[in-house]
Design a protein around this motif. Structure first.
Motif, PDB file in Angstrom:
ATOM      1  N   SER A   1      11.591  24.190  -5.545  1.00  0.00           N
ATOM      2  CA  SER A   1      12.580  24.281  -4.464  1.00  0.00           C
ATOM      3  C   SER A   1      12.676  22.921  -3.763  1.00  0.00           C
ATOM      4  O   SER A   1      11.654  22.388  -3.307  1.00  0.00           O
ATOM      5  CB  SER A   1      12.162  25.364  -3.468  1.00  0.00           C
ATOM      6  N   VAL A   2      13.890  22.389  -3.678  1.00  0.00           N
ATOM      7  CA  VAL A   2      14.096  21.031  -3.149  1.00  0.00           C
ATOM      8  C   VAL A   2      15.164  21.070  -2.045  1.00  0.00           C
ATOM      9  O   VAL A   2      16.187  21.740  -2.192  1.00  0.00           O
ATOM     10  CB  VAL A   2      14.555  20.076  -4.279  1.00  0.00           C
ATOM     11  N   VAL A   3      14.889  20.335  -0.947  1.00  0.00           N
ATOM     12  CA  VAL A   3      15.874  20.207   0.136  1.00  0.00           C
ATOM     13  C   VAL A   3      16.813  19.055  -0.202  1.00  0.00           C
ATOM     14  O   VAL A   3      16.376  17.927  -0.436  1.00  0.00           O
ATOM     15  CB  VAL A   3      15.190  19.950   1.486  1.00  0.00           C
ATOM     16  N   ILE A   4      18.109  19.359  -0.239  1.00  0.00           N
ATOM     17  CA  ILE A   4      19.128  18.384  -0.645  1.00  0.00           C
ATOM     18  C   ILE A   4      20.085  18.149   0.527  1.00  0.00           C
ATOM     19  O   ILE A   4      20.480  19.090   1.218  1.00  0.00           O
ATOM     20  CB  ILE A   4      19.912  18.905  -1.870  1.00  0.00           C
ATOM     21  N   ASP A   5      20.434  16.912   0.733  1.00  0.00           N
ATOM     22  CA  ASP A   5      21.416  16.562   1.765  1.00  0.00           C
ATOM     23  C   ASP A   5      22.786  16.452   1.100  1.00  0.00           C
ATOM     24  O   ASP A   5      22.999  15.628   0.211  1.00  0.00           O
ATOM     25  CB  ASP A   5      21.043  15.234   2.425  1.00  0.00           C
ATOM     26  N   THR A   6      23.724  17.296   1.537  1.00  0.00           N
ATOM     27  CA  THR A   6      25.044  17.304   0.900  1.00  0.00           C
ATOM     28  C   THR A   6      25.863  16.052   1.208  1.00  0.00           C
ATOM     29  O   THR A   6      26.937  15.846   0.640  1.00  0.00           O
ATOM     30  CB  THR A   6      25.853  18.545   1.334  1.00  0.00           C
ATOM     31  N   LYS A   7      25.339  15.203   2.094  1.00  0.00           N
ATOM     32  CA  LYS A   7      26.000  13.925   2.338  1.00  0.00           C
ATOM     33  C   LYS A   7      25.708  12.920   1.217  1.00  0.00           C
ATOM     34  O   LYS A   7      26.370  11.901   1.125  1.00  0.00           O
ATOM     35  CB  LYS A   7      25.550  13.334   3.683  1.00  0.00           C
ATOM     36  N   TRP A   8      24.678  13.249   0.397  1.00  0.00           N
ATOM     37  CA  TRP A   8      24.351  12.350  -0.716  1.00  0.00           C
ATOM     38  C   TRP A   8      25.472  12.349  -1.744  1.00  0.00           C
ATOM     39  O   TRP A   8      26.265  13.288  -1.856  1.00  0.00           O
ATOM     40  CB  TRP A   8      23.064  12.803  -1.422  1.00  0.00           C
ATOM     41  N   LYS A   9      25.444  11.307  -2.552  1.00  0.00           N
ATOM     42  CA  LYS A   9      26.264  11.253  -3.751  1.00  0.00           C
ATOM     43  C   LYS A   9      25.417  11.712  -4.934  1.00  0.00           C
ATOM     44  O   LYS A   9      24.192  11.831  -4.837  1.00  0.00           O
ATOM     45  CB  LYS A   9      26.787   9.835  -3.976  1.00  0.00           C
ATOM     46  N   VAL A  10      26.057  11.952  -6.062  1.00  0.00           N
ATOM     47  CA  VAL A  10      25.333  12.399  -7.256  1.00  0.00           C
ATOM     48  C   VAL A  10      24.258  11.408  -7.641  1.00  0.00           C
ATOM     49  O   VAL A  10      23.128  11.783  -8.002  1.00  0.00           O
ATOM     50  CB  VAL A  10      26.313  12.627  -8.427  1.00  0.00           C
ATOM     51  N   LYS A  11      24.554  10.123  -7.568  1.00  0.00           N
ATOM     52  CA  LYS A  11      23.569   9.097  -7.930  1.00  0.00           C
ATOM     53  C   LYS A  11      22.364   9.111  -6.992  1.00  0.00           C
ATOM     54  O   LYS A  11      21.226   8.813  -7.405  1.00  0.00           O
ATOM     55  CB  LYS A  11      24.213   7.720  -7.948  1.00  0.00           C
ATOM     56  N   ASP A  12      22.590   9.492  -5.703  1.00  0.00           N
ATOM     57  CA  ASP A  12      21.483   9.585  -4.753  1.00  0.00           C
ATOM     58  C   ASP A  12      20.553  10.743  -5.119  1.00  0.00           C
ATOM     59  O   ASP A  12      19.317  10.635  -5.024  1.00  0.00           O
ATOM     60  CB  ASP A  12      22.010   9.780  -3.333  1.00  0.00           C
ATOM     61  N   LEU A  13      21.144  11.864  -5.538  1.00  0.00           N
ATOM     62  CA  LEU A  13      20.344  13.014  -5.946  1.00  0.00           C
ATOM     63  C   LEU A  13      19.501  12.685  -7.166  1.00  0.00           C
ATOM     64  O   LEU A  13      18.311  13.053  -7.246  1.00  0.00           O
ATOM     65  CB  LEU A  13      21.253  14.209  -6.229  1.00  0.00           C
ATOM     66  N   LYS A  14      20.077  11.992  -8.111  1.00  0.00           N
ATOM     67  CA  LYS A  14      19.303  11.582  -9.296  1.00  0.00           C
ATOM     68  C   LYS A  14      18.116  10.719  -8.896  1.00  0.00           C
ATOM     69  O   LYS A  14      17.004  10.874  -9.441  1.00  0.00           O
ATOM     70  CB  LYS A  14      20.201  10.813 -10.270  1.00  0.00           C
TER      71      LYS A  14
END
Length: 439
Positions: free
Chosen positions: A374-387
């Motif tokens: 389970s990971v907390v993700i910020d929807t302000k990120w871009k796809v490259k930031d998530l990677k």
């Protein structure tokens, strides 16, 4: 050599004559001939050009809309010449000239029978007495008369209204009026007038303007901006005299209270109002100010140039109730609206700002092995930031990672292939999953 000297002497003589003419002023005939001659003379040089034929009619090409502002015109000129030059003119602008004698103005009116519009702004007509003999005629075609900054007296105005029976628009701004004087004939009326401009005069009380409603019983539009008006409150009969008034502009006046705004309800036919740049209203935020005015004036369907929609009126009236419901000093309009809407609950201060962070299940899909976390993700990120954030989870550089969105309502995977696309555009929920594959 002698020829050149003669030309220089002639030029000097002409310049001397022209200078004397500048001091004395010009006739309307002179101004027209100067402006529309085809001799190539600069229209601002004030050189007299003899009348000459321009085509078979023998007249200069004078347009129907004739503007001769700031031309030092002081008189009409020879009537037969004026008649020949201007008989087809329909609109005449003589702003800022030197006309002071009404006899000259009536002379030009008599020579321009089709004239519908006459602008005499800035000509000093303060002390001239209208001659009764002149006033025995009428000019039924004139529709608009502009007498701004002419200091024309009220006695002259009443006499002029008799001369122009079809006048529908009158401008009396900048004349320094501190009152509206009565006509010698107490029952005098001019029912044709529909529009009156009365800007930048010094009348303070609207009750002083009631004679205008009496003189112009069919008045539909009244503009009184940039004036000393500081109260609208008066007896009911004052408003009833403006029984046909549909549009009122009192912007940039010195009104001081909401009671003055409430008085706009008392005009029987008023549906449009402009109340901009009034000091006590300017202290209120724009949206709130408009709501308060709309709520107080149920008869106004156009405010400051913008239509009042039904939905906007309802919102404004409900906001008005909430503004005053907890105050001891309530305006009368509050009780009228309370009878319509009843008791309203206070608005709840809700924060509709969506939280940008979301917790998702991320699954690493490898051959024969599945690892999830389970990971907390910020929807302000871009796809490259998530990677980049998932490098430690996957144990490989972000360049080796491929991401797929598994929406809870769909059996299919959506590859997240655009590196700069923001995660919020995928509209993820906590029931969705991120599936990670290694290249």
């Amino acid at each position: 050599m002698i020829h050149h000297v003669w030309k220089l002497l002639l030029l000097f003589e002409n310049q001397t004559v022209h200078s004397l003419q500048d001091m004395a002023g010009y006739s309307l005939v002179d101004a027209v001939q100067t402006k529309f001659s085809d001799d190539g003379v600069d229209q601002f040089s004030h050189i007299y050009v003899p009348k000459r034929a321009n085509g078979p009619s023998g007249c200069l090409p004078v347009p129907e809309l004739l503007a001769l502002d700031n031309c030092n015109v002081v008189c009409a000129g020879e009537p037969k010449d004026l008649d020949q030059l201007c008989k087809h003119v329909k609109e005449l602008d003589l702003t800022a000239n030197g006309l002071t004698d009404w006899k000259e103005i009536f002379t030009l009116l008599g020579c321009i029978p089709d004239l519908r519009f006459l602008n005499l702004t800035g000509n000093c007509l303060r002390d001239q007495t209208l001659i009764d003999g002149i006033l025995s005629v009428e000019f039924p075609n004139l529709r608009t008369l502009i007498l701004n900054n002419t200091k024309v007296s009220w006695d002259a105005i009443y006499k002029l209204l008799k001369v122009f029976p079809s006048l529908i628009e009158l401008h009396l701004s900048l004349n320094g009026y501190i009152s509206v004087e009565s006509s010698s004939s107490q029952d005098f009326q001019h029912p044709a007038l529909l529009k009156l401009h009365f800007n930048r005069n010094r009348i303070r009380q609207f009750s002083e303007l009631n004679r205008l409603g009496q003189i112009f019983p069919c008045l539909e539009s009244f503009v009184n901006i940039d004036s000393d008006l500081d109260t609208m409150c008066s007896e009911l009969q004052v408003y009833e005299r403006f029984s046909k008034l549909r549009c009122l502009n009192i912007s940039n006046t010195k009104l001081e209270t909401w009671e003055d705004i409430d008085c706009l309800r008392k005009f029987p036919s008023l549906t449009e109002a402009r109340v901009k740049d009034i000091p006590f209203l300017q202290q209120i935020e724009e949206k709130t100010r408009r709501q308060l005015i709309i709520a107080r004036l149920p008869n106004i369907y156009r405010l400051n140039g913008s239509p009042v929609r039904e939905e906007e009126r309802i919102d404004a009236e409900r906001a008005f109730i909430r503004k005053y419901m907890d105050l001891d000093d309530k305006p009368q309009r509050y009780f009228e609206l309370h009878a319509v809407y009843g008791q309203l609950d206070p608005l709840v201060n809700l924060n509709f700002k969506k939280e940008s962070k979301i917790k998702l299940m991320v699954r690493l899909m490898t051959e024969g092995l599945e690892h999830s976390e389970s990971v907390v993700i910020d929807t302000k990120w871009k796809v490259k930031d998530l990677k980049k954030q998932l490098e430690s989870f996957c144990g490989v550089p972000s360049s080796k990672i491929r991401l797929y969105l598994k929406e809870h309502f769909s059996p299919h995977l959506l590859e997240m292939i655009y590196p700069t696309k923001e995660l919020r555009t995928y509209r993820m929920t906590e029931e969705d999953e991120i599936h990670v594959y290694l290249k």
